[in-house]
Design a protein around this motif. Sequence first.
Motif, PDB file in Angstrom:
ATOM      1  N   MET A 137       0.848  -1.198   0.000  1.00 14.95           N
ATOM      2  CA  MET A 137       0.000   0.000   0.000  1.00 14.95           C
ATOM      3  C   MET A 137       0.880   1.243   0.000  1.00 14.95           C
ATOM      4  O   MET A 137       1.733   1.406   0.869  1.00 14.95           O
ATOM      5  N   GLU A 138       0.728   2.119  -0.989  1.00 19.12           N
ATOM      6  CA  GLU A 138       1.522   3.343  -1.029  1.00 19.12           C
ATOM      7  C   GLU A 138       0.813   4.448  -0.243  1.00 19.12           C
ATOM      8  O   GLU A 138      -0.393   4.652  -0.384  1.00 19.12           O
ATOM      9  N   PRO A 139       1.536   5.181   0.586  1.00 18.00           N
ATOM     10  CA  PRO A 139       0.904   6.250   1.357  1.00 18.00           C
ATOM     11  C   PRO A 139       0.399   7.366   0.447  1.00 18.00           C
ATOM     12  O   PRO A 139       1.006   7.669  -0.565  1.00 18.00           O
ATOM     13  N   GLN A 140      -0.700   7.999   0.826  1.00 16.80           N
ATOM     14  CA  GLN A 140      -1.335   9.007  -0.028  1.00 16.80           C
ATOM     15  C   GLN A 140      -1.217  10.427   0.529  1.00 16.80           C
ATOM     16  O   GLN A 140      -1.500  11.371  -0.175  1.00 16.80           O
ATOM     17  N   THR A 141      -0.837  10.583   1.780  1.00 19.88           N
ATOM     18  CA  THR A 141      -0.933  11.911   2.396  1.00 19.88           C
ATOM     19  C   THR A 141       0.412  12.360   2.973  1.00 19.88           C
ATOM     20  O   THR A 141       0.615  12.347   4.179  1.00 19.88           O
ATOM     21  N   PRO A 142       1.356  12.778   2.095  1.00 22.10           N
ATOM     22  CA  PRO A 142       2.686  13.154   2.576  1.00 22.10           C
ATOM     23  C   PRO A 142       2.707  14.569   3.142  1.00 22.10           C
ATOM     24  O   PRO A 142       3.250  15.461   2.542  1.00 22.10           O
ATOM     25  N   VAL A 201      19.046  13.956   2.009  1.00 22.29           N
ATOM     26  CA  VAL A 201      19.201  12.650   1.365  1.00 22.29           C
ATOM     27  C   VAL A 201      18.356  11.575   2.056  1.00 22.29           C
ATOM     28  O   VAL A 201      17.992  10.567   1.437  1.00 22.29           O
ATOM     29  N   ALA A 202      18.002  11.795   3.315  1.00 19.63           N
ATOM     30  CA  ALA A 202      17.210  10.796   4.044  1.00 19.63           C
ATOM     31  C   ALA A 202      15.715  11.078   4.007  1.00 19.63           C
ATOM     32  O   ALA A 202      14.930  10.282   4.516  1.00 19.63           O
ATOM     33  N   THR A 203      15.340  12.209   3.442  1.00 20.28           N
ATOM     34  CA  THR A 203      13.918  12.579   3.518  1.00 20.28           C
ATOM     35  C   THR A 203      13.253  12.637   2.148  1.00 20.28           C
ATOM     36  O   THR A 203      12.126  13.130   2.025  1.00 20.28           O
ATOM     37  N   ASP A 204      13.923  12.125   1.132  1.00 19.52           N
ATOM     38  CA  ASP A 204      13.362  12.082  -0.224  1.00 19.52           C
ATOM     39  C   ASP A 204      12.392  10.898  -0.282  1.00 19.52           C
ATOM     40  O   ASP A 204      12.795   9.742  -0.301  1.00 19.52           O
ATOM     41  N   ARG A 205      11.104  11.212  -0.327  1.00 21.92           N
ATOM     42  CA  ARG A 205      10.117  10.119  -0.209  1.00 21.92           C
ATOM     43  C   ARG A 205      10.060   9.236  -1.452  1.00 21.92           C
ATOM     44  O   ARG A 205       9.754   8.051  -1.352  1.00 21.92           O
ATOM     45  N   SER A 206      10.365   9.766  -2.601  1.00 20.56           N
ATOM     46  CA  SER A 206      10.304   8.859  -3.763  1.00 20.56           C
ATOM     47  C   SER A 206      11.466   7.872  -3.686  1.00 20.56           C
ATOM     48  O   SER A 206      11.302   6.681  -3.990  1.00 20.56           O
TER      49      SER A 206
END
Length: 318
Positions: free
Chosen positions: A1-6, A294-299
């Motif tokens: 399940m991919e998160p929808q609300t970043p 570098v640690a917070t790039d969600r893609s």
Amino acid sequence: MEPQTPSPAPAPGRSRITAPLSGLPDLTGRTAVVTGGAGGLGLATARGLARKGADVLLGVRDTERGEQARRRLIEQDHVRPQQVAIAQLDLLDLASVHRFAAEAARRPLDILVLNAGISSVPLRLSRQGVESQFATNHLGHFALAGRLLDVLGQGTDPRVVTVSSALYKGGVLDVDDLAGAHGYSPGRAYSRSKLANTMFAVELGHRLAESDSPVRSFAAHPGMARTPLHTTYPSAVTRVATAVAARVIGRDPGPAAVAVLTAAASAQVDPRLFWGPAGSRTRPDALGVPFAAVATDRSAARRLWSASVRLTGVDPWG
Ligand SMILES: NC(=O)c1ccc[n+]([C@@H]2O[C@H](COP(=O)([O-])OP(=O)(O)OC[C@H]3O[C@@H](n4cnc5c(N)ncnc54)[C@H](OP(=O)(O)O)[C@@H]3O)[C@@H](O)[C@H]2O)c1
């Protein structure tokens, strides 16, 4: 399940908790699992949690060393024998991770400390064909956390603490080259594994919040600590330089574990920051600083997550 609300709330700039161990709550009645619990920071972390009253289950690669650690906690630290248990865990072997998870899930669980690690070893591949530092430090822990999230969700103030390193900032992660086929450097592979640890901790936090889980995810590091971790560098020059640096600026495992303990139990600690020791070598504060970009790039984190699910067969939300 991919998160929808970043849309997480913005993190504070930084935060310092002075004398953090004195403010930790009583942990009687709570249970913690600590990987790599037979020595180094893992044993120091287990000691700190047990001294506050927690029951601890140590994940140990070698059960004889694990039993010695257990005896040390009982005889030297006056931990009650029924407070400390050990179970075999080899993070490079997914069957062992599943056995350990089944053992850990036989009891209630409140704190999971993903501490075990190897650093800068010669190239070796896991059964899945993945370079061993990435497989041990990240994939084994990914699978273990994935297996234990449900039981943690029943816990009191439940937390996952991933032990990383400030070296994550120099890591470069290419999920299409996890065998190290395009040139292997022991140090770069370590930084990459620690970047994966940090990205995992951040992404896990997002996914837990988005699914309204009570579990929270923290990332912490020990600074430079005087443990056997640095004795495996293939280069003698690096080994000697690191040993000298550890002697001059490093901390003993107890004080080095302060931020890990703070992340595991403090009421003041903010999961949106990266926690490490600061100040005194013997009685450090815990300092939380913002994560590097570098640690917070969600893609990138989603690519890491998908590769981790594929390589471990464990899908935490599957
Ligand atoms: N020391 C530092 O300066 C420093 C700095 C930054 C981050 N860290 C991080 O701190 C954590 C703890 O390191 P440390 O300094 O305490 O090192 P350590 O004393 O070498 O301890 C590492 C632990 O990991 C365990 N381990 C290694 N491979 C394993 C595997 N395949 N399965 C299960 N357990 C395994 C070891 O088990 P055995 O007892 O069987 O060897 C040992 O208990 C690591 O994640 C490391 O990256 C350390």
